[in-house]
Each structure stands twice: as structure tokens, then as C-alpha cells.
Design an enzyme around this catalytic site. Structure first.
Site, PDB file in Angstrom:
ATOM      1  CB  CYS A  35      -0.903  -0.003   1.240  1.00  0.00           C
ATOM      2  SG  CYS A  35      -1.850   1.516   1.455  1.00  0.00           S
ATOM      3  CB  CYS A  95      -1.093 -11.974  -7.854  1.00  0.00           C
ATOM      4  SG  CYS A  95      -1.712 -13.549  -7.324  1.00  0.00           S
TER       5      CYS A  95
END
EC number: 1.8.4.12
Length: 140
Positions: free
Chosen positions: A97, A120
Site C-alpha cells: 500500500c 495478484c
């Protein structure tokens, strides 16, 4: 993107579920095929489970056959950061993130056009905000 969201390890362990903590803060993964977002087709935005940072639009999601939710590209370039990952004797690109540095998954160069990329991701590292609902960043 919003300012960086930084917490101590103790604060993270209190805010996250045990599975979220293991994946987001200790670079874990969920078993293939076990994630709650694997077959989800509901329009909306996938956000970081740790801080609420918008990561991926549902329109970028595709069925990769790998057992994890996959996306062709992040919502915006700074939504995620990428790092070289040499764990387990492999060379991969880890995706975190961009706001809280939580581990999301990995990106591979075997996705569909137009990007050719496969982000993924671990379902447990994300939450889904249905289209039309506000996205709220987590604050201290």
C-alpha cells in the site's frame, strides 16, 4: 494520495484482525482459492484493509486462474509501491500500500492487455467499497 499512515507494530496488532495483521504487517499470504474476493464481480473500489487507501477499481479485476484476486493496474500510480522480493529463493516484485506500507501481494508480467501485468492480491489485505458509497481513509 493522502499523507503516509504510520502506526507502531503494537497499534497495528490492535487495529487489525489476526489474518490482516499477518498478511499486511508480516508479509504473509492466504491459501490459494480461499480469499473472499476471488469471484467478486460487484462494481466498486478495493481499498487497503489497513488504512482505507483506494487501490484498485473493480473494472481492472480479471480471472487469472491463480487462486488470488488479480488486477491489471492500480487505481493510480502512487496507490501502491513496489519492492524487489527475494524471499523463498525467488525473485518477485512485492506490492505494498502506498499509504501505510502494508503488504498486498505481488505483481507479475503475465497479465492481459493492455498492461500485461497481473497484480495478484490477498483478499484479506483489502476491503471492497461498493460503487456509489464514499471511501473513508482510516485515521489515528
Amino acid at each position: 494520495m493522502a499523507d503516509k499512515f504510520i502506526l507502531s507494530d503494537e497499534e497495528w496488532s490492535k487495529r487489525l484482525t489476526p489474518d490482516e495483521y499477518r498478511v499486511l504487517r508480516h508479509h504473509g499470504t492466504e491459501r490459494p482459492g480461499s480469499g473472499c474476493f476471488l469471484g467478486t464481480k460487484t462494481p466498486g473500489t478495493y481499498v487497503c484493509a489497513g488504512c482505507g487507501n483506494p487501490l484498485f477499481k473493480s473494472g481492472e479485476k480479471f480471472e487469472s486462474g491463480t487462486g488470488w484476486p488479480s488486477f491489471t493496474q492500480p487505481l493510480q500510480a502512487d496507490a501502491v509501491t513496489e519492492y524487489q522480493d527475494r524471499s523463498y529463493g525467488m525473485l518477485r516484485t512485492e506490492v505494498r500500500c502506498g499509504r501505510c506500507d502494508g503488504h498486498l501481494g505481488h505483481v507479475f508480467p503475465d497479465g492481459p492487455p493492455p498492461t500485461g501485468l497481473r497484480y495478484c492480491m490477498n483478499s484479506v489485505a483489502m476491503k471492497h467499497v461498493p460503487e456509489g458509497q464514499p471511501i473513508q481513509l482510516v485515521t489515528k
